[in-house]
Design an enzyme around this catalytic site. Structure first.
Site: not given
Ligand code: RB5
Length: 357
Positions: A252, A256, A348, A351
């Protein structure tokens, strides 16, 4: 603005009048009929306009029947369509400001043409307010349409809720987190394979031979979106050991928030398989949509997206970009924050699975 319009016999006359007025006001009008006053069925015409709006071919739609009610009910069945039956200027304003309505449904029998003309003007000129209404509209689209159309399945099993609560806890260590992701993948995979067809097979138990059932040769590919999707693969392989595994790599862009593909390797016969695309988090829906698009280009008909936590925004995007995909999630969370993380979410997932926090 590009405006799609249609009516039934209850709205035919007013449609002719509105087409003229809208064109006169500078709009590009797509008139889907009917072109005569004979009796027709309103869903047939609602469908034409709803499809044009749903696909983005038209920016807005206008439908006129006797009451406006049947048209609104029919048009609202389409993904991405928010149809409002409106009779007053206040409702025309609010359906735009609060609901971001994109199809206006008018009464040709009970509302005067001059009033309907004004309702159209307001509908086409009033902007959506966004803000708190954006979250509500996203929820409405994700939950209402998707569930009604059987395209979003959110699990309600107590064990799923329990395991998910542990997974969400920031104190849960990597090892336990990883194990829970696999277990939840198995649960969601169980739901996503519920409709697999069965065939009869003769089985001899220690006591007798009887006709049992087995899955009728359904071929499956598990397609994790790298890297977090990898965390769900073993759980799914425990469920469907004969599945092949393809990989699609996306990251990602942190500015943006849009996905970029950097790797793809799929089974050679992927077009003959049911593809289970897996990613623990369905956030903006960007990566999932891109992965689904990639599989469609490879000729896959049956694509199912499996995730642990989904955001309404992601559900809406995935379902509106692909008319056939189905989503299976352990939970549908509240919303995305400004950094496109799911709230309340679990942080996340990549992670936490790989211990790279
Ligand atoms: C047609 O008679 C009428 O039912 C239709 O125009 C519409 O009002 C339906 O909701």
């Amino acid at each position: 603005m590009k405006v799609a319009i249609a009516a039934d016999h209850g709205g035919y006359e007013q449609k002719a009048h509105l087409v003229e007025r809208l064109a006169g006001a500078g709009h590009e009008v797509m008139d889907f009929g009917p072109m005569g006053a004979d009796a027709v069925d309103y869903p047939d015409y609602a469908l034409k306009v709803a499809r044009a709006v749903s696909s983005g071919e038209a920016a807005r739609g206008i439908l006129i029947c006797g009451t406006g009610l049947g048209m609104a009910m029919a048009a609202d069945k389409f993904p991405g369509v928010r149809a409002a039956a409106v009779q007053t200027p206040e409702f025309a304003t609010l359906c735009r400001q609060h609901n971001d309505a994109n199809v206006l449904c008018l009464s040709g029998r009970f509302v005067e043409p001059t009033v309907n003309e004004e309702l159209c003007r307001i509908f086409l000129e009033t902007p959506f307010e966004g803000g708190r209404h954006a979250k509500r509209v996203a929820k409405m689209m994700a939950c209402g349409q998707a569930m009604a159309m059987d395209r979003l399945m959110v699990m309600d099993h107590p064990l799923v809720a329990h395991k998910l609560s542990i997974l969400r806890d920031e104190a849960t260590p990597t090892k336990l987190f990883r194990e829970l992701v696999q277990e939840l993948a198995l649960f969601v995979g169980y739901e996503a394979t519920r409709d697999f067809p069965l065939e009869d097979v003769e089985v001899t138990t220690p006591l007798e031979t009887f006709t049992a059932k087995r899955v009728a040769g359904k071929k499956v590919a598990i397609v994790p979106i790298l890297r977090a999707g990898l965390g769900m693969v073993d759980g799914l392989l425990a469920l469907v050991p004969s599945a092949k595994v393809g990989h699609i790599g996306m990251y990602r862009d942190h500015e943006t928030h849009e996905p970029r593909e950097y790797y793809a390797k799929l089974p050679a016969d992927v077009d003959q398989r049911t593809c289970l695309v897996v990613d623990p988090m369905l956030a903006t829906g960007g990566s999932a949509s891109m992965a689904i698009g990639y599989l469609r280009k490879a000729g896959v008909d049956d694509v199912r997206l499996l995730c642990l936590v989904a955001a309404p925004e992601g559900v809406e995007r995935v379902l509106s970009e692909d008319p056939d995909v189905r989503i299976y999630a352990c939970a549908l969370d509240r919303e995305l924050n400004d950094d496109a993380y799911i709230l309340p979410g679990l942080g996340d997932a990549g992670d936490r699975i790989f211990g790279t926090l």
